[in-house]
Write a protein that holds these residues in place. Sequence first.
Motif, short mmCIF file in Angstrom:
data_model
loop_
_atom_site.label_atom_id
_atom_site.label_comp_id
_atom_site.label_asym_id
_atom_site.label_seq_id
_atom_site.Cartn_x
_atom_site.Cartn_y
_atom_site.Cartn_z
N LYS A 63 0.83 -1.21 0.00
CA LYS A 63 0.00 0.00 0.00
C LYS A 63 0.87 1.26 0.00
CE LYS A 63 -4.14 -1.89 2.22
NZ LYS A 63 -5.07 -1.80 3.38
N ARG A 64 1.95 1.22 0.75
CA ARG A 64 2.86 2.36 0.77
C ARG A 64 3.42 2.63 -0.62
NH1 ARG A 64 8.10 2.01 0.76
NH2 ARG A 64 8.05 -0.15 1.48
N MET A 65 3.88 1.58 -1.30
CA MET A 65 4.44 1.74 -2.65
C MET A 65 3.38 2.24 -3.62
SD MET A 65 6.68 -1.77 -2.71
CE MET A 65 6.96 -1.67 -4.47
N GLU A 66 2.16 1.73 -3.50
CA GLU A 66 1.10 2.17 -4.40
C GLU A 66 0.77 3.64 -4.19
OE1 GLU A 66 -3.56 1.15 -5.55
OE2 GLU A 66 -2.53 -0.04 -4.02
N PHE A 67 0.74 4.09 -2.92
CA PHE A 67 0.45 5.50 -2.65
C PHE A 67 1.55 6.39 -3.23
CE2 PHE A 67 0.49 9.32 -0.02
CZ PHE A 67 -0.85 9.69 -0.06
N LEU A 68 2.81 6.00 -3.05
CA LEU A 68 3.91 6.81 -3.57
C LEU A 68 3.92 6.82 -5.09
CD1 LEU A 68 6.66 5.69 -1.05
CD2 LEU A 68 5.50 7.90 -1.12
N THR A 138 -7.55 6.78 1.64
CA THR A 138 -6.84 8.05 1.56
C THR A 138 -5.69 8.03 2.56
OG1 THR A 138 -8.32 9.03 3.18
CG2 THR A 138 -8.93 9.27 0.87
N LEU A 139 -4.95 9.12 2.60
CA LEU A 139 -3.79 9.19 3.49
C LEU A 139 -4.21 9.02 4.95
CD1 LEU A 139 -0.79 9.66 3.92
CD2 LEU A 139 -1.22 12.13 3.90
N GLN A 140 -5.31 9.65 5.35
CA GLN A 140 -5.74 9.53 6.74
C GLN A 140 -6.08 8.08 7.11
OE1 GLN A 140 -5.71 11.68 9.34
NE2 GLN A 140 -4.59 12.98 7.91
N LYS A 141 -6.72 7.38 6.19
CA LYS A 141 -7.03 5.98 6.45
C LYS A 141 -5.77 5.13 6.49
CE LYS A 141 -11.70 6.13 4.50
NZ LYS A 141 -12.62 5.61 3.46
N LEU A 142 -4.81 5.47 5.64
CA LEU A 142 -3.54 4.75 5.65
C LEU A 142 -2.78 5.00 6.95
CD1 LEU A 142 -2.35 5.34 1.97
CD2 LEU A 142 -3.27 3.23 2.96
N ILE A 143 -2.90 6.20 7.50
CA ILE A 143 -2.27 6.50 8.79
C ILE A 143 -2.95 5.70 9.90
CG2 ILE A 143 -1.93 8.31 10.51
CD1 ILE A 143 -1.41 10.26 8.24
N LYS A 144 -4.27 5.62 9.86
CA LYS A 144 -4.98 4.81 10.85
C LYS A 144 -4.62 3.34 10.74
CE LYS A 144 -9.01 7.82 11.40
NZ LYS A 144 -10.49 7.94 11.24
N ALA A 145 -4.34 2.87 9.51
CA ALA A 145 -3.97 1.47 9.29
C ALA A 145 -2.49 1.22 9.54
CB ALA A 145 -4.34 1.06 7.87
N LYS A 146 -1.75 2.25 10.01
CA LYS A 146 -0.32 2.15 10.34
C LYS A 146 0.56 1.95 9.10
CE LYS A 146 -1.35 2.33 14.71
NZ LYS A 146 -1.13 3.57 15.49
N VAL A 147 0.02 2.23 7.91
CA VAL A 147 0.86 2.19 6.72
C VAL A 147 1.85 3.35 6.77
CG1 VAL A 147 0.89 2.34 4.20
CG2 VAL A 147 -0.92 1.03 5.37
N PHE A 148 1.34 4.52 7.10
CA PHE A 148 2.17 5.68 7.41
C PHE A 148 1.90 6.09 8.85
CE2 PHE A 148 1.75 6.10 2.76
CZ PHE A 148 3.08 6.19 2.41
N GLU A 149 2.86 6.75 9.43
CA GLU A 149 2.69 7.20 10.82
C GLU A 149 2.30 8.67 10.88
OE1 GLU A 149 5.38 7.75 14.85
OE2 GLU A 149 5.97 6.27 13.36
N ALA A 150 2.84 9.47 9.98
CA ALA A 150 2.57 10.91 10.02
C ALA A 150 2.88 11.52 8.67
CB ALA A 150 3.40 11.59 11.11
N ALA A 151 2.32 12.70 8.44
CA ALA A 151 2.61 13.49 7.23
C ALA A 151 2.58 14.96 7.64
CB ALA A 151 1.58 13.21 6.14
#
Length: 788
Positions: A63-68, A138-151
């Motif tokens: 998911k991280r790679m796909e978002f980037l 979206t980014l917020q959902k990815l942050i909740k899913a721990k894919v990203f920690e912060a932006a």
Amino acid sequence: MMPPHGMLHAPSFFILSFSPQDETELRENCSKKSEYLEPLVPMKWDFVLVCDKHEPDSEKDAKRMEFLDTLKNKGFITKEIEDKKNFYGVYAKSEIFQTYKGLLRNPDSGLQENVPITTRLCIINFILQNTEISSKETLQKLIKAKVFEAAFPLHEQEGPRELLKKNWAQWRKILKEQPIEDIRSYFGEKVALYFAWLGWYTRILFPAAVLGLLVFLYGIFHFDSSQVSKEICEANTTIMCPLCDQKCPFWQLSDTCTYAKVTHLFDNEGTILFAVLMALWATVFLELWKRRRAEVVSEWKLYGWDEDEEELALQLINNPEYDLKMYRHSYIRSTILLLLVLLMITVLIGIAHALVIYRVVATVVFTQSDFEFIQERASTVAVMTGAVLHYITIIVMTKVNRRVALFLLFPETPRTFAERENIFTVKIFTFQFFTYFSSLIYIAFFLGRINGRPGNYVRVAGKWRLEECHPSGCITDLFIQMAIIMTLKQTLSNFVEYLTPWVKLKFRKSPANPKDKDKAHMEKKTQDLYKNYQLNEVNVFSLFDEFLEMMIQYSFTTIFVAAFPLAPLMAFINNLFEIRLDAIKMVQLQRRIVPRKANDIGIWLQVLEAIGILAVIGNGLVIAITSDFIPMQVYKYTYSPCMLQNRTDINCLTGYINNSLSVFRVQDFEWQMKLPEKLPDFMRSEITECRYRDYRNSDDYNYSVQFWHVFAARLAFLILFEHVALCIKLIAAWFVPDIPQSVKNKHLMTKYENLQKLSGEKLSSAGVTGTTCIVSASSREMARSTDV
């Protein structure tokens, strides 16, 4: 070296800019196996994404790679920078901002000029927050899913931030004027307008604070000269009825001498004038702020800026195939939401009732205390502890109110972020208002008026009787409640507000292990990333919370100011520290807040106007109902010796206290009353009657004629006061224009010059044909003149 034609001018935030040719060359030089576009030259990033180190080929890694990759397809440059966390620098290419400039026209200055860094960060944040991957996350959902920690965007280590640290975010600059332009250039217009409004509000508070202090000093100078206080202090033969049912003693009215004198500090002749002037002050403050706001946003060339158009442009930049969301309304949904809001308000009022019950029970407990000091002041101690308990409920319910307001947003499906913010603001302010003021409303308008009379008391659960007012009035109880809540809110809350992020930051920045050589030799750019990451996270409601805090304070300062004339002074002192506290948090303790455009404080202005109207109603009710001003005037001009005996050699309030107390026969007490076995200073058999505060006949305990005279006078005063105060508000609003004439003339001249320039361009493009037409028209006109 000058940037190529058409390029966005590089602000100080960037080390180097790229032309489209440079970017193409960079792409060709990148490895084909690389997942990200990695620049070959150093740069500082617009945004940074942070995440933990995921296992290769895991779901989170995919998911991280796909978002980037999605960001890369939208025209972003990204690069992975490894440390204890994985940092991903994000840089937006110039095409995005060229599109932004092309979509929006500034009505104040025509085409968009160079995009400032704050607008740049706002655009990038919008795209990041609204970018979806295939799973619709979206980014917020990815942050909740721990894919990203912060932006977050990076703080600048030099330049504007250092200037703000030096000239603004320091305690020793507490009396220095704020650098609003520097705040705007670093944090954006929305933050700058908040501080501009807060500074203006604090400045206008000063005359209100001085006026309130003078009213208070007037009460102090007349501390011992009040006729009412003198009568209470000398009433050592006036026996009052017990204050509770459980063996509470009879007591002498003179025992409350000090309480009566303190009451006169707030309930005196200057109270009415002060309340009227504060209603006028609230109106003048709003009108002057509107003028100030017009001048500020005019200088920023945002006077005619449209928030809806801005958001639509950002949506199209993010997704050219964006489907426009239309306005919608459902009566069924609105009815359900209204019922849910009313249910929540009922819960908040119920909590206020619980506090009332606490004071009733506490009064009984304190009256039976073994400590003589507490026993003699049971009612006052109950009010004070009740105020502290009220403050604790405020802290708890503030968190609950926020969750409820967020929950009630989902059924409404707001069309835009601004609409969502406005709906949330109305709900949370409504809930907070009832949380703060339900108990105060009870003390101001119901305490001592719904408790019944001796022999027929209103009881809670048929057991505990409701509280009574002091013979000199209930206004001191209201003052105590307001003073404690305001003091705790403006000291303890601010202390926690500053100390919490400071301690968190110090904890994160604890000294590193000396053996950690990798960290010791970390590159400077990585150090900057890690320093920004260590700062406290910026809550999406951070600025909202600051506005809400000030609105509650403004409510305290205006609505019940007749009972607490020192409220403006306390607010003024608090705000001097609040400005620097917020500045230090934003500049030194928190990550950089995402800038947002704005040309007003938004719906908060409507909240201020609503508070201004409530202030007129609230102060009118306090003087008419809570204060003893009206009963004293009725007595003075109807029942006093000056009127009945035509005497001019005595104070016209002589005899007021005795006149305001009714007589009750002890034998008529209810069965719940348990009179004490021992009575201080007098024998029980000698007490056949006691006094209580009310206007009732001594034979049948029905309301006397004087009660209806006082009631009619209270009602007449309330109607007169509110009409006069509202008329003054309307006149003041008309007298002080919202927009200065200089600003109107400036924009009128700008429109004229733009149209004149456009007209000249049209004539020039018309060429010879246009000239021929003009000449022909002129010839015909000359011919008509000759004929005439």
